[in-house]
Motif scaffolding. Structure first.
Motif, short mmCIF file in Angstrom:
data_model
loop_
_atom_site.label_atom_id
_atom_site.label_comp_id
_atom_site.label_asym_id
_atom_site.label_seq_id
_atom_site.Cartn_x
_atom_site.Cartn_y
_atom_site.Cartn_z
N GLU A 1 0.83 -1.21 0.00
CA GLU A 1 0.00 0.00 0.00
C GLU A 1 0.87 1.26 0.00
N CYS A 2 1.95 1.24 0.77
CA CYS A 2 2.87 2.39 0.80
C CYS A 2 3.37 2.71 -0.61
N TYR A 3 3.81 1.70 -1.31
CA TYR A 3 4.44 1.93 -2.61
C TYR A 3 3.42 2.15 -3.74
N ILE A 4 2.23 1.58 -3.61
CA ILE A 4 1.19 1.87 -4.60
C ILE A 4 0.78 3.33 -4.51
N LEU A 5 0.61 3.83 -3.29
CA LEU A 5 0.28 5.24 -3.11
C LEU A 5 1.41 6.13 -3.63
N THR A 6 2.65 5.65 -3.50
CA THR A 6 3.80 6.38 -4.02
C THR A 6 3.76 6.41 -5.55
N ALA A 7 3.47 5.27 -6.16
CA ALA A 7 3.38 5.19 -7.63
C ALA A 7 2.27 6.09 -8.15
N MET A 8 1.17 6.16 -7.41
CA MET A 8 0.05 7.02 -7.81
C MET A 8 0.43 8.49 -7.73
N ALA A 9 1.24 8.84 -6.73
CA ALA A 9 1.71 10.23 -6.61
C ALA A 9 2.62 10.58 -7.79
N TYR A 10 3.49 9.66 -8.17
CA TYR A 10 4.38 9.89 -9.32
C TYR A 10 3.57 10.01 -10.61
N ASP A 11 2.52 9.21 -10.72
CA ASP A 11 1.65 9.29 -11.89
C ASP A 11 0.99 10.66 -12.00
N ARG A 12 0.52 11.21 -10.88
CA ARG A 12 -0.10 12.54 -10.89
C ARG A 12 0.95 13.62 -11.23
N GLY B 1 -6.97 15.50 -5.57
CA GLY B 1 -7.69 15.55 -4.30
C GLY B 1 -7.89 14.19 -3.65
N SER B 2 -8.38 13.22 -4.43
CA SER B 2 -8.67 11.90 -3.88
C SER B 2 -7.40 11.23 -3.35
N HIS B 3 -6.32 11.36 -4.11
CA HIS B 3 -5.07 10.73 -3.70
C HIS B 3 -4.52 11.37 -2.43
N VAL B 4 -4.61 12.69 -2.33
CA VAL B 4 -4.14 13.38 -1.12
C VAL B 4 -4.90 12.90 0.12
N ILE B 5 -6.21 12.72 -0.02
CA ILE B 5 -7.03 12.24 1.11
C ILE B 5 -6.62 10.83 1.50
N ALA B 6 -6.44 9.94 0.50
CA ALA B 6 -6.06 8.55 0.77
C ALA B 6 -4.69 8.48 1.43
N VAL B 7 -3.74 9.28 0.94
CA VAL B 7 -2.39 9.31 1.51
C VAL B 7 -2.44 9.83 2.95
N SER B 8 -3.21 10.88 3.18
CA SER B 8 -3.32 11.45 4.53
C SER B 8 -3.91 10.46 5.51
N LEU B 9 -4.93 9.70 5.06
CA LEU B 9 -5.58 8.72 5.93
C LEU B 9 -4.61 7.60 6.30
N PHE B 10 -3.92 7.07 5.30
CA PHE B 10 -3.03 5.93 5.54
C PHE B 10 -1.79 6.32 6.33
N THR C 1 -4.35 1.42 15.20
CA THR C 1 -4.08 0.48 14.11
C THR C 1 -5.32 0.27 13.25
N ILE C 2 -6.49 0.36 13.86
CA ILE C 2 -7.75 0.14 13.14
C ILE C 2 -7.88 1.07 11.94
N PHE C 3 -7.40 2.31 12.08
CA PHE C 3 -7.63 3.31 11.04
C PHE C 3 -6.91 2.98 9.73
N TYR C 4 -5.70 2.41 9.82
CA TYR C 4 -5.03 2.10 8.55
C TYR C 4 -5.14 0.63 8.14
N THR C 5 -5.64 -0.24 9.04
CA THR C 5 -5.80 -1.64 8.66
C THR C 5 -7.23 -2.00 8.27
N ILE C 6 -8.21 -1.27 8.80
CA ILE C 6 -9.61 -1.64 8.56
C ILE C 6 -10.41 -0.49 7.96
N VAL C 7 -10.28 0.70 8.54
CA VAL C 7 -11.05 1.85 8.04
C VAL C 7 -10.53 2.30 6.67
N GLY C 8 -9.20 2.33 6.49
CA GLY C 8 -8.60 2.76 5.23
C GLY C 8 -9.10 1.96 4.03
#
Length: 314
Positions: free
Chosen positions: A114-125, A245-254, A277-284
């Motif tokens: 998840e860390c690196y997918i969010l990173t790849a998405m940031a590079y894509d943007r 916007g969507s990616h920034v929110i997802a990155v901030s949450l995780f 732990t619940i916030f990034y393992t279940i809510v995210g």
């Protein structure tokens, strides 16, 4: 509740007991239904997004390719953690040593993914906004696949590093894990052998897999923001901001939840650890499909077309 310890001939623990999120009887049933609902929403949302991306050529772009992988990771992530967590609300949650190590591996694997997918998405943007004329070359089919392979390789290497070190430990004093998942730190507390090597590996693996994505995402968005501010048209700026916007929110949450988990004072209780732990393992994993769908015109159009094909077949 009767807690038992199953020992082999060499007094090593063969089973663990996951205490779960809480030991308060009046909260067990409400929490069971709450997390069951979250799990169902997470499964439906992520699976729905995966199917939508596969079925609609309009969504066959680098951005949605990475979103497909994010949804797949969240789908697997939830299935690794939540079902076993639900068991602890209704009965004593016993997990074998082998099952615990397997859960730990996939837990680490998907967290790092998840860390690196969010990173790849940031590079894509970054490539889409700052280098639009070179976007097709920068984010070509081959480049996207190589980046994805890199994501899963990093997850595998990180997960294996933790597991290999964990398997060298002996657990002989207690088998009660004060958590709802086989996590590294609660397991280290149960070891009756030295955990110095494990702690060093945790420091290195977590350091690399937090520092590299964080710096990459931070630099990408500094460059994106600089580029957006140079756009003279208000409409152009608004469009550029909306794509991020969507990616920034997802990155901030995780990363926000993970930072709260690992950067809080060492005096914090294990109950606080479990809640954070619940916030990034279940809510995210539940929130990501919502974040990427609610204000996304491409997803709305693709959903309408898919539903029309299903409801009005030729």
């Amino acid at each position: 509740m009767t807690w038992r310890m199953t020992l082999s001939n060499d007094s090593s623990v063969k089973e663990f007991i996951l205490l779960g999120l809480t030991q308060q009887p009046e909260l067990q049933l409400p929490l069971f239904f709450l997390f069951l609902a979250i799990y169902v929403v997470s499964m439906v949302g992520n699976l729905g997004l995966i199917i939508l991306i596969v079925l609609n050529p309009r969504l066959h772009t680098p951005m949605y390719y990475f979103l497909f992988n994010l949804s797949f990771t969240d789908l697997c992530y939830s299935s690794v953690i939540t079902p076993k967590m639900l068991v602890s609300f209704v009965k004593q949650n016993i997990i074998s040593h082998a099952e615990c190590m397997t859960q730990l591996f996939f837990f680490c694997f998907f967290v790092i993914n998840e860390c690196y997918i969010l990173t790849a998405m940031a590079y894509d943007r970054y490539a889409a906004i700052c280098k639009p004329l070179l976007y097709q070359v920068t984010m070509s089919y081959q480049v996207c696949h190589l980046m994805t392979v890199g994501v899963y390789v990093m997850g595998f290497v990180g997960g294996m590093a933790h597991i290999v070190c964990m398997l060298r430990l002996t657990f002989c004093d207690s088998n009660i894990i004060n958590h709802y998942v086989c996590d590294i730190l609660p397991l280290l507390k149960l070891s009756c052998t030295s955990t110095a090597i494990n702690e060093l590996v945790v420091f290195i693996v977590v350091g690399v897999n937090v520092t590299v994505p964080t710096l990459t995402i931070f630099i990408s968005y500094i460059l994106i923001l600089s580029n957006i501010l140079s756009i003279h048209s208000a409409e152009g700026r608004s469009k550029a901001f909306s794509t991020c916007g969507s990616h920034v929110i997802a990155v901030s949450l995780f990363f926000g939840a993970a930072a709260f988990m690992y950067l809080k004072p060492s005096s914090a209780s294990m109950d606080e650890d479990k809640v954070s732990t619940i916030f990034y393992t279940i809510v995210g994993p539940m929130m990501n499909p919502v974040i990427y769908s609610v204000r996304n015109k491409d997803v709305h159009i693709a959903l309408k077309k898919t539903m029309s094909k299903i409801c009005l077949p030729k």
